[in-house]
Design an enzyme around this catalytic site. Structure first.
Site, PDB file in Angstrom:
ATOM      1  N   ARG A  30       0.826  -1.210   0.000  1.00 49.00           N
ATOM      2  CA  ARG A  30       0.000   0.000   0.000  1.00 49.00           C
ATOM      3  C   ARG A  30       0.862   1.264   0.000  1.00 49.00           C
ATOM      4  NH1 ARG A  30      -3.093  -1.571   3.653  1.00 49.00           N
ATOM      5  NH2 ARG A  30      -2.478  -0.363   5.474  1.00 49.00           N
ATOM      6  N   HIS A  59       0.310   4.433  -2.444  1.00 50.14           N
ATOM      7  CA  HIS A  59       0.089   5.789  -1.945  1.00 50.14           C
ATOM      8  C   HIS A  59       1.184   6.741  -2.400  1.00 50.14           C
ATOM      9  CE1 HIS A  59      -3.069   5.038   1.409  1.00 50.14           C
ATOM     10  NE2 HIS A  59      -3.206   4.166   0.438  1.00 50.14           N
ATOM     11  N   ASN A  92      -2.762   8.341   5.294  1.00 45.60           N
ATOM     12  CA  ASN A  92      -1.540   7.541   5.317  1.00 45.60           C
ATOM     13  C   ASN A  92      -1.154   7.058   6.710  1.00 45.60           C
ATOM     14  OD1 ASN A  92      -0.936   7.532   2.556  1.00 45.60           O
ATOM     15  ND2 ASN A  92       0.115   9.497   2.657  1.00 45.60           N
ATOM     16  N   HIS A 101      -5.720  -5.479  -2.196  1.00 41.71           N
ATOM     17  CA  HIS A 101      -6.352  -5.511  -0.878  1.00 41.71           C
ATOM     18  C   HIS A 101      -6.512  -6.941  -0.367  1.00 41.71           C
ATOM     19  CE1 HIS A 101      -8.317  -1.238  -0.747  1.00 41.71           C
ATOM     20  NE2 HIS A 101      -7.036  -1.254  -0.403  1.00 41.71           N
TER      21      HIS A 101
END
Length: 323
Positions: A64, A68, A96, A194
């Protein structure tokens, strides 16, 4: 093993077809460090394997982190920069705060610097880490073109604007990624990441009460799964709910959960009902091989978004601050 090798060949051919051959285009190349730091990929892989054997729960947060990073300032390592008294950096933006594993990137960067000082960017290390995390967790192998430079800007305000909120529906998400050059297929395939990790209650509790003017509770949630989500949130906003039943295994169970109305985030569950994404969710839920192939392609595509090149960036000495 044969199937994985086939995936690798197909992706390599796709890279060549898109102009990212071994000698590179637009500053990125599969052989970028061949003469300057030939062991960099081995260093990253050895360290990722070692770290995930100790703490496999870092798999989701590390992947992730790469996402991001790329969606805000391009894949330039800006999410790794620490805040200063005069600047609140990306990593401290609300979206975050669930990221973990920054010390992992620090450790790998330090190892690389011992062998090849001032050569390998933090942005490239982060991209390589994501690749190796996916592979370690049982996911597909894919190539990472290298040569990214590290950015010099990192602001929390950028993350708030450029990361799609978890309240977004599929149409909004398609529009969002479209502006970055990604398709609806890329969106659904990338969402499959995910399958690793978990979401904090703060990112889905709006589904459990006062959802909208018509429904107090999000009607798309399976009734039994609603009980699970309520139990998780009873422990507080930072309590975490796995996206599927295999939190440290990269597979297609995430899509199977969406089919059963057991998506944790609203932005995930909406992919199972939108006409532009539902068929893809069903395809990936029923065919892991197709998901893996599309995920490989999408990861390569995302990983070259808005990269910094030449004087537009730098190679940081440490990943937490600009030179």
């Amino acid at each position: 093993m044969a199937r994985n090798n086939l995936f690798v060949v197909l992706i390599f051919l796709g890279i060549l077809a898109n102009g990212l051959g071994p000698f590179g285009v637009n500053g990125l190349s599969l052989t970028y460090y061949l003469f300057t730091c030939p062991l960099v990929e081995s260093i990253v892989k050895v360290n990722v394997d070692k770290i995930l054997r100790i703490d496999p729960g870092l798999a989701g947060p590390l992947v992730r982190m790469h996402f991001h990073d790329c969606f805000v300032e391009g894949c330039d390592g800006s999410v790794l920069i620490d805040s200063t008294p005069g600047n609140k950096a990306e990593k401290d933006a609300e979206s975050n705060l669930s990221l973990r594993g920054f010390e992992v990137i620090d450790e790998i960067k330090a190892e690389v610097e011992k062998r090849c000082p001032g050569i390998v960017s933090c942005a490239d290390i982060l991209a390589l880490v994501a690749k190796d995390v996916v592979l370690f967790s049982g996911g597909p192998m894919f190539f990472v073109p290298k040569g990214r430079k590290d950015g010099r800007r990192s602001k929390a305000a950028d993350a708030l604007v450029k990361l799609p909120p978890f309240t977004s529906n599929a149409s909004q998400l398609i529009d969002f990624v479209g502006k970055l050059g990604l398709t609806a297929q890329d969106l659904v395939a990338l969402s499959g990441a995910h399958t690793l990790g978990a979401a904090r209650c703060s990112s889905f509790k709006h589904r459990l009460k006062n959802f909208n003017a018509t429904h107090d509770i999000d009607p798309s949630i399976d009734p039994e799964f609603l009980k699970v989500l309520n139990k998780t949130c009873a422990a507080g906003d930072t309590a975490e709910q796995p996206f599927d039943g295999s939190i440290i295994q990269f597979n297609n169970e995430y899509f199977q959960a969406l089919q059963k109305n057991k998506g944790v985030l609203f932005s995930d569950q909406t992919l199972a009902t939108n006409p532009k994404t539902k068929e893809l969710v069903d395809t990936y839920a029923n065919n892991r091989a197709v998901f893996f192939l599309d995920f490989q392609r999408a990861m390569i595509k995302m990983g070259i978004m808005n990269v910094k090149e030449g004087s537009n960036g730098e190679v940081r000495k440490t990943c937490r601050k600009i030179n």
